[in-house]
Scaffold this motif. Structure first.
Motif, PDB file in Angstrom:
ATOM      1  N   ALA A  91      49.670 -23.148   3.772  1.00  0.00           N
ATOM      2  CA  ALA A  91      50.711 -22.349   2.490  1.00  0.00           C
ATOM      3  C   ALA A  91      49.813 -21.265   1.596  1.00  0.00           C
ATOM      4  O   ALA A  91      49.544 -19.898   1.725  1.00  0.00           O
ATOM      5  CB  ALA A  91      51.919 -22.695   1.924  1.00  0.00           C
ATOM      6  N   PHE A  92      49.652 -22.256   1.119  1.00  0.00           N
ATOM      7  CA  PHE A  92      47.590 -20.731   0.511  1.00  0.00           C
ATOM      8  C   PHE A  92      46.750 -20.629   0.780  1.00  0.00           C
ATOM      9  O   PHE A  92      46.189 -19.317   0.201  1.00  0.00           O
ATOM     10  CB  PHE A  92      46.995 -22.250  -1.390  1.00  0.00           C
ATOM     11  N   ALA A  93      46.467 -20.970   1.632  1.00  0.00           N
ATOM     12  CA  ALA A  93      45.344 -20.010   2.500  1.00  0.00           C
ATOM     13  C   ALA A  93      46.511 -18.845   3.352  1.00  0.00           C
ATOM     14  O   ALA A  93      45.679 -17.911   3.489  1.00  0.00           O
ATOM     15  CB  ALA A  93      44.769 -21.009   4.088  1.00  0.00           C
ATOM     16  N   ALA A  94      47.473 -19.359   3.520  1.00  0.00           N
ATOM     17  CA  ALA A  94      48.180 -18.001   3.945  1.00  0.00           C
ATOM     18  C   ALA A  94      48.315 -16.848   3.516  1.00  0.00           C
ATOM     19  O   ALA A  94      48.523 -16.199   3.736  1.00  0.00           O
ATOM     20  CB  ALA A  94      49.047 -18.485   5.409  1.00  0.00           C
ATOM     21  N   CYS A  95      48.430 -17.650   2.172  1.00  0.00           N
ATOM     22  CA  CYS A  95      48.656 -16.362   1.065  1.00  0.00           C
ATOM     23  C   CYS A  95      47.256 -15.738   0.378  1.00  0.00           C
ATOM     24  O   CYS A  95      47.125 -15.337  -0.919  1.00  0.00           O
ATOM     25  CB  CYS A  95      49.913 -16.689  -0.469  1.00  0.00           C
ATOM     26  N   GLN A  96      46.422 -16.425   0.563  1.00  0.00           N
ATOM     27  CA  GLN A  96      44.707 -16.041   0.309  1.00  0.00           C
ATOM     28  C   GLN A  96      45.115 -16.572  -1.204  1.00  0.00           C
ATOM     29  O   GLN A  96      44.311 -15.984  -2.038  1.00  0.00           O
ATOM     30  CB  GLN A  96      44.586 -14.614   0.629  1.00  0.00           C
ATOM     31  N   GLU A  97      45.513 -17.939  -1.954  1.00  0.00           N
ATOM     32  CA  GLU A  97      45.634 -18.104  -2.628  1.00  0.00           C
ATOM     33  C   GLU A  97      44.192 -18.766  -3.481  1.00  0.00           C
ATOM     34  O   GLU A  97      44.698 -20.130  -2.961  1.00  0.00           O
ATOM     35  CB  GLU A  97      46.995 -18.382  -3.464  1.00  0.00           C
ATOM     36  N   ASP A  98      43.363 -18.101  -3.675  1.00  0.00           N
ATOM     37  CA  ASP A  98      42.083 -19.081  -4.476  1.00  0.00           C
ATOM     38  C   ASP A  98      41.778 -20.371  -4.607  1.00  0.00           C
ATOM     39  O   ASP A  98      41.945 -21.531  -4.363  1.00  0.00           O
ATOM     40  CB  ASP A  98      40.618 -18.625  -4.607  1.00  0.00           C
ATOM     41  N   SER A  99      42.473 -20.626  -6.135  1.00  0.00           N
ATOM     42  CA  SER A  99      42.665 -21.324  -6.987  1.00  0.00           C
ATOM     43  C   SER A  99      43.134 -22.170  -6.576  1.00  0.00           C
ATOM     44  O   SER A  99      43.345 -23.708  -6.590  1.00  0.00           O
ATOM     45  CB  SER A  99      42.298 -21.137  -8.580  1.00  0.00           C
ATOM     46  N   GLU A 100      44.364 -22.160  -5.757  1.00  0.00           N
ATOM     47  CA  GLU A 100      45.091 -22.855  -6.040  1.00  0.00           C
ATOM     48  C   GLU A 100      45.308 -23.530  -4.234  1.00  0.00           C
ATOM     49  O   GLU A 100      45.186 -24.639  -4.181  1.00  0.00           O
ATOM     50  CB  GLU A 100      47.072 -22.583  -5.327  1.00  0.00           C
ATOM     51  N   PHE A 101      44.717 -22.527  -3.375  1.00  0.00           N
ATOM     52  CA  PHE A 101      43.905 -23.602  -1.845  1.00  0.00           C
ATOM     53  C   PHE A 101      42.704 -24.910  -2.150  1.00  0.00           C
ATOM     54  O   PHE A 101      43.071 -25.498  -2.047  1.00  0.00           O
ATOM     55  CB  PHE A 101      43.792 -22.750  -1.330  1.00  0.00           C
ATOM     56  N   GLN A 102      41.828 -24.113  -2.975  1.00  0.00           N
ATOM     57  CA  GLN A 102      40.742 -25.684  -3.552  1.00  0.00           C
ATOM     58  C   GLN A 102      41.639 -26.599  -4.236  1.00  0.00           C
ATOM     59  O   GLN A 102      40.944 -27.454  -4.270  1.00  0.00           O
ATOM     60  CB  GLN A 102      40.344 -24.716  -4.689  1.00  0.00           C
ATOM     61  N   ALA A 103      42.763 -25.813  -5.231  1.00  0.00           N
ATOM     62  CA  ALA A 103      43.335 -27.551  -5.965  1.00  0.00           C
ATOM     63  C   ALA A 103      43.939 -28.689  -4.793  1.00  0.00           C
ATOM     64  O   ALA A 103      43.906 -29.581  -5.074  1.00  0.00           O
ATOM     65  CB  ALA A 103      44.297 -26.738  -7.263  1.00  0.00           C
ATOM     66  N   GLU A 104      44.238 -27.443  -3.644  1.00  0.00           N
ATOM     67  CA  GLU A 104      45.467 -28.895  -3.068  1.00  0.00           C
ATOM     68  C   GLU A 104      44.198 -29.172  -1.870  1.00  0.00           C
ATOM     69  O   GLU A 104      44.720 -30.566  -1.864  1.00  0.00           O
ATOM     70  CB  GLU A 104      46.403 -27.503  -2.830  1.00  0.00           C
ATOM     71  N   ALA A 105      43.556 -28.402  -1.605  1.00  0.00           N
ATOM     72  CA  ALA A 105      41.965 -29.054  -0.565  1.00  0.00           C
ATOM     73  C   ALA A 105      41.028 -30.410  -1.586  1.00  0.00           C
ATOM     74  O   ALA A 105      41.244 -31.270  -0.797  1.00  0.00           O
ATOM     75  CB  ALA A 105      41.312 -28.148   0.171  1.00  0.00           C
ATOM     76  N   ALA A 106      41.553 -29.674  -2.954  1.00  0.00           N
ATOM     77  CA  ALA A 106      40.652 -31.529  -3.335  1.00  0.00           C
ATOM     78  C   ALA A 106      41.819 -32.224  -3.372  1.00  0.00           C
ATOM     79  O   ALA A 106      41.412 -33.580  -3.522  1.00  0.00           O
ATOM     80  CB  ALA A 106      40.310 -30.726  -4.091  1.00  0.00           C
TER      81      ALA A 106
END
Length: 127
Positions: A91-106
């Protein structure tokens, strides 16, 4: 007396063999899933959000193919948590939310590491 011990020894040997195989198989799966997440993160860092989303989707499809195995050999909560993390990261990748995506991926990488750790053949896990 030797015949009486054969069956229990064979069962213990089979359990040991399965435990060793499971430990190595889980570690291999987790390394593959983590590398897929790493690839998605790399693509996102390069600004290729559609590529990051596609890489994460492919990783989730690979993850999904192993659900029966995962739910058979490890704790359901840990598997379910990783699945939820995949969905949030997508979902964060689809919305291009960089910091949230990075945190969720970690967090996802760490949750996957936990799955491998829980199945690792070690004294800590036996006791």
């Amino acid at each position: 007396m030797k015949r009486a011990l054969f069956l229990p020894a064979a069962v213990l040997g089979l359990l040991l063999a399965f435990s060793l195989w499971n430990s190595f198989a889980m570690s291999a799966h987790v390394r593959r899933w983590q590398s897929q997440v790493d690839e998605a993160v790399r693509l996102a860092e390069d600004g290729d959000w559609s590529g990051a989303a596609a890489a994460l989707d492919a990783g989730y499809a690979d993850w999904s193919r192993k659900q029966t195995y995962l739910h058979t050999v490890t704790q359901h909560d840990a598997v379910d948590d990783a699945g939820a993390m995949y969905h949030r990261a997508m979902a964060f990748a689809a919305c291009q939310e960089d910091s949230e995506f990075q945190a969720e991926a970690a967090g996802l990488r760490d949750q996957l590491r936990l799955l491998a750790e829980m199945e690792r053949f070690s004294v800590k896990n036996i006791l």
